[in-house]
Every structure is written in C-alpha cells, then in structure tokens.
Design an enzyme around this catalytic site. Structure first.
Site, PDB file in Angstrom:
ATOM      1  N   LYS A 147      77.353  62.563  55.056  1.00 22.72           N
ATOM      2  CA  LYS A 147      77.748  61.555  56.064  1.00 22.72           C
ATOM      3  C   LYS A 147      79.218  61.188  55.963  1.00 22.72           C
ATOM      4  O   LYS A 147      79.872  60.907  56.970  1.00 22.72           O
ATOM      5  CB  LYS A 147      76.883  60.303  55.950  1.00 22.72           C
ATOM      6  CG  LYS A 147      76.821  59.685  54.568  1.00 22.72           C
ATOM      7  CD  LYS A 147      75.581  60.074  53.847  1.00 22.72           C
ATOM      8  CE  LYS A 147      75.693  59.849  52.357  1.00 22.72           C
ATOM      9  NZ  LYS A 147      74.418  59.796  51.692  1.00 22.72           N
TER      10      LYS A 147
ATOM     11  N   GLU B   5      70.995  66.444  60.321  1.00 24.39           N
ATOM     12  CA  GLU B   5      69.841  65.532  60.311  1.00 24.39           C
ATOM     13  C   GLU B   5      69.752  64.733  59.006  1.00 24.39           C
ATOM     14  O   GLU B   5      69.373  63.553  59.005  1.00 24.39           O
ATOM     15  CB  GLU B   5      68.545  66.338  60.523  1.00 24.39           C
ATOM     16  CG  GLU B   5      67.295  65.505  60.682  1.00 24.39           C
ATOM     17  CD  GLU B   5      67.371  64.523  61.845  1.00 24.39           C
ATOM     18  OE1 GLU B   5      67.321  64.956  62.992  1.00 24.39           O
ATOM     19  OE2 GLU B   5      67.505  63.308  61.592  1.00 24.39           O
TER      20      GLU B   5
ATOM     21  N   GLY C  56      67.799  59.761  55.549  1.00 26.61           N
ATOM     22  CA  GLY C  56      67.008  60.597  54.636  1.00 26.61           C
ATOM     23  C   GLY C  56      65.986  61.430  55.391  1.00 26.61           C
ATOM     24  O   GLY C  56      66.336  62.263  56.225  1.00 26.61           O
TER      25      GLY C  56
ATOM     26  N   ASP D  51      78.679  53.524  52.822  1.00 30.48           N
ATOM     27  CA  ASP D  51      77.719  54.573  53.198  1.00 30.48           C
ATOM     28  C   ASP D  51      77.044  54.206  54.536  1.00 30.48           C
ATOM     29  O   ASP D  51      76.924  55.048  55.432  1.00 30.48           O
ATOM     30  CB  ASP D  51      76.672  54.706  52.071  1.00 30.48           C
ATOM     31  CG  ASP D  51      75.573  55.704  52.386  1.00 30.48           C
ATOM     32  OD1 ASP D  51      75.812  56.913  52.236  1.00 30.48           O
ATOM     33  OD2 ASP D  51      74.483  55.269  52.797  1.00 30.48           O
TER      34      ASP D  51
ATOM     35  N   LYS E 284      77.239  56.071  58.280  1.00 32.22           N
ATOM     36  CA  LYS E 284      76.047  56.459  59.044  1.00 32.22           C
ATOM     37  C   LYS E 284      76.031  55.823  60.430  1.00 32.22           C
ATOM     38  O   LYS E 284      75.653  56.476  61.409  1.00 32.22           O
ATOM     39  CB  LYS E 284      74.785  56.084  58.253  1.00 32.22           C
ATOM     40  CG  LYS E 284      74.617  56.932  56.983  1.00 32.22           C
ATOM     41  CD  LYS E 284      73.541  56.351  56.090  1.00 32.22           C
ATOM     42  CE  LYS E 284      73.292  57.212  54.861  1.00 32.22           C
ATOM     43  NZ  LYS E 284      72.458  56.546  53.857  1.00 32.22           N
TER      44      LYS E 284
HETATM   45  N1  HSE Z   1      72.894  56.662  48.840  1.00 32.27           N
HETATM   46  C1  HSE Z   1      72.232  56.842  50.074  1.00 32.27           C
HETATM   47  C2  HSE Z   1      71.264  55.694  50.274  1.00 32.27           C
HETATM   48  C3  HSE Z   1      71.514  58.168  50.052  1.00 32.27           C
HETATM   49  O1  HSE Z   1      70.991  54.965  49.332  1.00 32.27           O
HETATM   50  O2  HSE Z   1      70.778  55.510  51.386  1.00 32.27           O
HETATM   51  C4  HSE Z   1      71.006  58.604  51.387  1.00 32.27           C
HETATM   52  O3  HSE Z   1      72.035  58.833  52.300  1.00 32.27           O
END
Ligand code: HSE
Length: 438
Positions: free
Chosen positions: A104, A128, A133, A200, A204
C-alpha cells in the site's frame, strides 16, 4: 490442467509464506491454482527458520534475478516499503510482466507512475491485498460497484490498531503490551509506527479514494492522527457515553458539483473517532477490518473480514494472481487490457482544506472545579457557532474537573478557533483531547 504460469515471489515474510503455502497446496482450490508454478523466491536470509517448507534451490538473495528470470511470467511483490519495491515493480513491468503487490505504501505514493508504466507495456498491476487484508474490496470497487456514484467511504482499515483498541476497550490491557502481541501475530508493519500513527490507514484510504471517486489523491495532504497518544480514560468516557473509539479512515465527496478548474472536492482524513454502539462499524473488533461504502443507487454496502495476517493477505494476493492467470489463458483471443481489471483514475480531484471538513467532535477538558465553568465553555463554543450535543463532568479531584463535550456537526475550522479560545480561559487548565465522532 494446462500451460504453467511461472511465479516469481519477492519476499518470504508473513505474507510471502502465506502465498507459497497456497501455491504449494493447490488441492481443493480453483483448478487454475495448479497451473501456477513457484519459480524463484527472493529472501533476505536463506537460512531463516520458516513456518513452511520451501525448496531451498529456488531461494535467492538477489530480487532482480527473480524479476529477470525468463521463466517468471508474473512477479508477486510482498517485501513492502518504498524501495527497492518500487524499482522492482517498474523493472518487472518494463520486462512485460504483470505484477501483484500487497504494497500500500508504494501504491499510495507511486501508483500513478506504476499504472502509466503498466498501461504502456500492456501488463496488469493488481493490488487486492494492499487494502483490507483478506477482504475483497479493490475488485468490487473497480467492477461490482462501477455503476454507482460513490458518496462516502468509512473504513476501519488497519488491523493492528483495531486489535489494540479492542483489547484495551474490552480488557483494559496496557497499550505497549497489546502492540507487542499484534507484532507477534504478524499484523503490524515492520515499523509499527506506520500502524499506530495512522500512516498505513492513510495509504489505504488514498488508494480506496482513487478507485471509488476516480480521482488521484495526494497522499501527503491527508490529515492523519493515530492512536499512540490516546489515553485509556477517553476510551472509558466514550464507552460511558455510548460510543467505541476506532481508528477510522473517511473519504467523502463534499458535493456533487465540480469546481471551475474541472476538479471535484474530496474530504479525506484518518483519525480516532467515536462510533455510536449501534453504528454498522461498531461491532468490528480485533484484527478485523470493515469498509462501509455509500453509493447511489446502491445505498450502503459493508465489506468485513480479517484485515491483516498471513493467510488473509495471501488469499487476496492469490486472487489477483488467478485474475491475471485467467486473462492469460484467453491469450490472443483478446487484444489490449481488460479496462475493469486495469482501472485507473479518470478525472481530476483535489483534497479540501482540512478546516472545512465537517463532523461531530469529542473534546475532553481539564478545568478548575469552580462554579460557572460549564457555562463559560458553552458560551465560548457558542461564540464560534459550535452547537453542543452533550456536556458532562466526569471526575473532580485536587487536579480539577474533567469535562467531556460532544458537539453537533461543525467545521474543523470552527473547532480550532473555539478550542484556541477555550484554552486561554482562566477556568480551563488544558484541552486534553479532541477526537472526531460519528
Ligand atoms: N499492518 C497492517 C494492518 C497490515 O495492521 O492492518 C495489513 O495491511
């Protein structure tokens, strides 16, 4: 079943092992899985003890050897991080190979460069596994929901922080301890700062926004707040008022009109927010993620499932590999790329100024415990047009009184100005926390 498709795997960590496990055990899965052959795997340390058995002769420490191997038809990038991942993806594309990636960070920042390169070479880059996940969300946004005008995405899209917040809410376990557990379970990023500071989730939501709204989102402009400074008392107070606190990523189209320059405005942010107990996302706990899409004419659709970890993420990676394998099987029967599978941005967009984002708010103040304090705070909010839904005094001690305010929906500009003034009130010791609220 048919001609083999050579797979080159970049990375054999949590996700890579999950992918190898599926490819090495095709029984009972889609028949195309049997056509996938693991040709080479790039690893950092060939001697590392692994949770699965792999043929050591296909391991290499040089990822370029994997990309360049003529028997590798499709490159799977699961090493994460920006470099060398970006260069390896571009190298594979240049060699005419389609790529599947769970990365990502690289897609949120270099997605346009990568998509252009892929279109020029006539290959696919499928992502995807980059969001949610094991939850299918990228292909549904590109294909199944394609007939809609999307209005809003509200997502719990970081498994680590959702796991941490759930454990703290339910069991009151200390933050550091639960973070360690999330790392041991393979949920957290190599540097967990990306999880707990919201980076993160910002990567996303940038990706989801691009797909849902068709505009390219400037990742660096997304207002982002994580959970590292969140205190357990805010979780407790929110619970007493009928809310859970979750790290949410939200993207919404401000209105349906375009601006004079032809671009359309998009409000995007990542922050811990209060969710009423009866909200559709309220029951999403542990490592699970959920993405609530609101579109016209579909209404509300929610995608839910495990958002991190080896098996779920590998499931998404293999789905992408199968999509590409399926298209390859068609071979010369078709020319060009499938426009739905190879989707890219189709219109310009811009992120609105964070001050104009509207939402309800949660504010915790430490004040002097004297008569008239609630009145002073209320008048100050009123002066800036901030209407209060509820105001409660929770505790008073020698330190003072703790006052929690939930506002109605107002702009973040109004909140900033009113809180600035509230901070300077003689009766107020500190504005301790300010969170969003749904
Ligand atoms: N570190 C990420 C999370 C992993 O905890 O969602 C999945 O992208």
């Amino acid at each position: 079943m048919g001609t083999k498709i050579g797979i080159g795997l970049l990375g054999l960590g949590t996700v890579g092992e999950g992918v190898a496990e599926i490819l090495q055990n095709p029984q009972g899965r889609h028949p195309l899985v049997s056509d996938l052959e693991l040709i080479r795997i790039a690893v950092r340390n060939p001697k590392r003890v692994r949770s699965i058995k792999v043929d050591e002769s296909i391991l290499t420490t040089d990822p370029q050897l994997v990309v360049d191997d003529p028997s590798v038809d499709l490159v799977v990038e699961v090493i994460g991080g920006i470099e060398p991942a970006r260069s390896l993806i571009l190298r594979a594309i240049k060699a005419g190979k389609s790529v599947v990636t769970a990365n990502k960070a690289v897609i949120a920042r270099h997605g346009v460069e990568i998509a252009k390169a892929a279109a020029a070479e006539g290959v696919y880059v499928l992502i995807e596994a980059a969001v949610g996940g094991g939850i299918p969300i990228i292909e549904p946004l590109k294909q199944s929901l394609g007939g809609n005008r999307i209005q809003r995405i509200t997502g719990i899209i970081n498994g680590t922080t959702n796991y941490i917040l759930s454990r703290i809410s339910d069991e009151g376990i200390p933050y550091g301890l639960v973070l360690k557990e999330a790392q041991e379970l393979g949920y957290a990023e190599a540097n967990p700062e990306a999880d707990v500071e919201g980076f993160d989730a910002a990567d996303k939501i940038a990706i989801l926004s691009g797909l849902a709204f068709g505009g390219q989102v400037d990742r660096s402009s997304i207002p982002t707040k994580g959970i590292s400074t969140l205190q357990n008392r805010d979780i407790d107070y929110a619970k007493k008022l009928g809310y859970w606190i979750k790290l949410l990523a939200i993207a919404e189209q401000k209105d349906l009109g375009e601006l004079e320059d032809g671009s359309f405005p998009l409000a995007v942010r990542v922050q811990p927010m209060l969710l009423p107990f009866d909200h559709p996302l309220a029951g999403v706990n542990g490592v699970n993620n959920a993405i609530l899409i609101e579109g016209d004419p579909v209404g509300k659709v929610m995608f839910y499932g495990p958002g991190a970890g080896s098996g779920p993420t590998a499931s998404a990676v293999v789905a992408d590999i199968l999509n590409i394998a399926g298209v390859r099987k068609l071979g010369s029967a078709t020319s060009g790329l499938d426009p739905l599978l190879a989707a890219g941005p189709w219109r310009p967009c811009h992120l609105v100024d964070s001050n104009s984002i509207t939402q309800k708010n949660y504010v915790r103040l430490l004040t002097k415990d004297t008569p008239g304090v609630i009145g002073c705070v209320g008048s100050c909010f009123g002066k800036y047009g901030v209407s209060i839904q509820s105001i409660v005094q929770f505790e008073s001690s020698e330190l003072g009184a703790e006052i929690v305010v939930i506002t109605h929906e107002v702009t973040q500009g109004q909140m900033k100005n009113s809180l600035q003034e509230i901070k300077s009130l003689q009766e107020v010791v500190e504005v301790v926390e300010h969170l969003g609220c749904l």
